[in-house]
Design an enzyme around this catalytic site. Structure first.
Site, mmCIF file in Angstrom:
data_model
loop_
_atom_site.group_PDB
_atom_site.id
_atom_site.type_symbol
_atom_site.label_atom_id
_atom_site.label_comp_id
_atom_site.label_asym_id
_atom_site.label_seq_id
_atom_site.Cartn_x
_atom_site.Cartn_y
_atom_site.Cartn_z
ATOM 1 N N ASN A 13 1.202 -1.371 -0.177
ATOM 2 C CA ASN A 13 -0.179 -0.023 -0.153
ATOM 3 C C ASN A 13 0.818 1.428 -0.173
ATOM 4 O OD1 ASN A 13 -2.068 1.447 0.469
ATOM 5 N ND2 ASN A 13 -2.619 1.502 2.588
ATOM 6 N N LYS A 15 -0.043 4.321 -0.461
ATOM 7 C CA LYS A 15 -0.631 5.188 0.761
ATOM 8 C C LYS A 15 -0.357 6.787 -0.912
ATOM 9 C CE LYS A 15 -0.133 3.256 4.985
ATOM 10 N NZ LYS A 15 0.456 3.575 6.097
ATOM 11 N N HIS A 103 -9.562 2.049 4.801
ATOM 12 C CA HIS A 103 -9.158 1.970 5.792
ATOM 13 C C HIS A 103 -8.921 2.714 6.893
ATOM 14 C CE1 HIS A 103 -3.862 2.656 6.289
ATOM 15 N NE2 HIS A 103 -4.757 1.651 6.170
ATOM 16 N N GLU A 105 -6.733 5.169 7.932
ATOM 17 C CA GLU A 105 -6.650 6.710 7.421
ATOM 18 C C GLU A 105 -7.542 7.127 7.061
ATOM 19 O OE1 GLU A 105 -3.129 5.658 6.306
ATOM 20 O OE2 GLU A 105 -1.939 5.214 7.350
ATOM 21 N N GLU A 175 -6.640 -4.579 10.844
ATOM 22 C CA GLU A 175 -5.567 -4.031 10.666
ATOM 23 C C GLU A 175 -5.083 -3.290 12.059
ATOM 24 O OE1 GLU A 175 -2.738 -2.555 6.709
ATOM 25 O OE2 GLU A 175 -4.688 -1.472 6.659
ATOM 26 N N GLY A 181 2.078 2.376 10.820
ATOM 27 C CA GLY A 181 2.804 2.816 10.917
ATOM 28 C C GLY A 181 3.832 3.188 12.134
ATOM 29 N N SER A 220 2.749 -2.447 10.193
ATOM 30 C CA SER A 220 4.533 -2.404 10.857
ATOM 31 C C SER A 220 5.129 -3.645 10.484
ATOM 32 C CB SER A 220 4.757 -1.825 12.005
ATOM 33 O OG SER A 220 4.301 -1.184 12.138
HETATM 34 P P1 PGA Z 1 2.359 0.180 8.029
HETATM 35 O O1 PGA Z 1 0.702 0.793 7.254
HETATM 36 O O2 PGA Z 1 2.805 -1.194 7.428
HETATM 37 O O3 PGA Z 1 3.160 1.162 7.128
HETATM 38 O O4 PGA Z 1 2.336 -0.129 9.140
HETATM 39 C C1 PGA Z 1 0.194 -0.284 7.161
HETATM 40 C C2 PGA Z 1 -1.229 -0.232 6.653
HETATM 41 O O5 PGA Z 1 -1.945 1.159 6.312
HETATM 42 O O6 PGA Z 1 -1.650 -1.343 5.722
#
Ligand code: PGA
Length: 258
Positions: A13, A15, A103, A105, A175, A181, A220
Site C-alpha cells: 500500500n 498510500k 483503511h 487513515e 489492521e 506506521g 508494521s
Molecule cells: P504500515 O502500514 O505497514 O506502514 O504499518 C500498513 C497499512 O496502513 O496498510
C-alpha cells in the site's frame, strides 16, 4: 472438513507516496526481484495512488506481469455529481482487481464509517473488483478489553447485505490502528486470535464461505516479522505500508515462504 487452500495475498500500500514515474519504477523493480515460483505461492499486488494507476497498468500489461493492481479507495456511487471522486467502473477500466475500503487513515481523517465502507465494498463487487475491507481497533479499545467486540461490529456492518458467494471472494484486512506506521507489530498470536474470531463471526452468518474468505494482517509488517505472522493458520497475507516503498523490501516480504 479439510482446510480450504487460500492463496496468500501480499499487497504493498503505497498510500500518498510516489509520482506516476516513481510508481512505474517501483513496480518494475519489484518484478525484477520476483520469480514465477513467488507468483505461484503468493498473489502479489500494489496499491498506487489514483494518478499512478494508469501508468502502473501500462507497465503490468507491457511486461505481462502477474501483479494485481489495487486501488486505495473508491466512491460508492456508479456515477454522479461527486466532484473529486472515482467510481468502481472507472477503476475496473484500469484493470484494477482489488480496492481497499475502510483503511483506518480514511476512517480517521475522512470520517468514513462502517456503513459507508459497506456501500463502497458493494460498489466494488458490482464492478467486478474485490474489496479489501480494512478493520481494526484503536489502542484504547484494546486496552479496555473491547478489541474483539469493536472489530466484530466493524466486520458485521461492513459485510452487511452481501451474498455469501461474494463474501467468499473478498478480503478482510485486520489492521490494528496502534500497529499502523508505528513499528509496533501485533504479536503473531494476537493477530491470529483476532483473525480467527473474524472468521468465526463470518462463519456464523455465511457458513463455509468463511473458509474461502482471505483475512490478511496489516501493521508494521517488514521482512523480519512477516514469516512468523504468515506461519499462523488463519493469516492469509499482508497489507504492507512503509516497507512496501522500497521494492527490495516488498519483494523480501513476498518471499517469506522461502
Ligand atoms: P504500515 O502500514 O505497514 O506502514 O504499518 C500498513 C497499512 O496502513 O496498510
Amino acid at each position: 472438513m479439510g482446510r480450504v487452500a487460500r492463496k496468500p495475498l501480499m499487497v504493498g500500500n503505497w498510500k500518498m507516496h510516489g509520482t506516476y514515474f516513481e510508481a512505474m519504477q517501483w513496480v518494475q523493480a519489484l518484478s525484477y526481484r520476483l520469480d514465477p515460483a513467488d507468483y505461484d505461492r503468493v498473489e502479489v499486488g500494489v496499491a498506487p495512488s489514483f494518478t499512478s494507476l494508469r501508468s502502473v497498468q501500462t507497465v503490468v500489461q507491457m511486461d505481462d506481469l502477474p501483479i494485481r493492481i489495487v486501488a486505495q479507495n473508491l466512491h460508492w456511487a456508479p456515477a454522479g455529481a461527486y466532484t473529486g471522486e472515482i467510481s468502481a467502473t472507472m477503476l475496473a477500466k484500469l484493470s484494477v482487481s482489488y480496492a481497499i475500503v475502510g483503511h483506518s487513515e480514511r476512517r480517521h481523517e475522512s470520517g468514513e464509517d462502517d456503513r459507508l465502507v459497506n456501500r463502497k465494498a458493494r460498489a466494488a463487487l458490482s464492478a467486478g473488483i474485490r474489496p479489501i475491507v480494512a478493520v481494526g481497533e484503536t489502542a484504547e479499545e484494546r486496552d479496555s478489553g473491547r478489541a474483539e467486540e469493536v472489530v466484530g461490529r466493524q466486520v458485521s456492518t461492513c459485510l452487511a447485505r452481501m451474498p455469501s458467494e461474494h463474501v467468499a471472494g473478498l478480503v478482510v484486512a485486520y489492521e490494528p490502528v496502534w500497529a499502523i506506521g508505528t513499528g509496533r507489530t501485533a504479536r503473531p498470536s494476537v493477530a491470529q486470535e483476532m483473525i480467527l474470531s473474524i472468521r468465526e463471526r463470518v462463519r456464523s452468518r455465511h457458513g463455509d464461505a468463511a473458509d474461502e474468505l482471505r483475512i490478511i494482517y496489516g501493521g508494521s509488517i517488514n521482512p523480519g516479522n512477516v514469516r512468523a505472522l504468515m506461519a499462523k493458520r488463519d493469516i492469509d497475507g499482508g497489507l504492507i505500508g512503509g516497507a512496501s516503498l522500497d521494492p527490495a523490501t516488498l519483494a523480501a516480504c513476498v518471499k517469506y515462504w522461502m
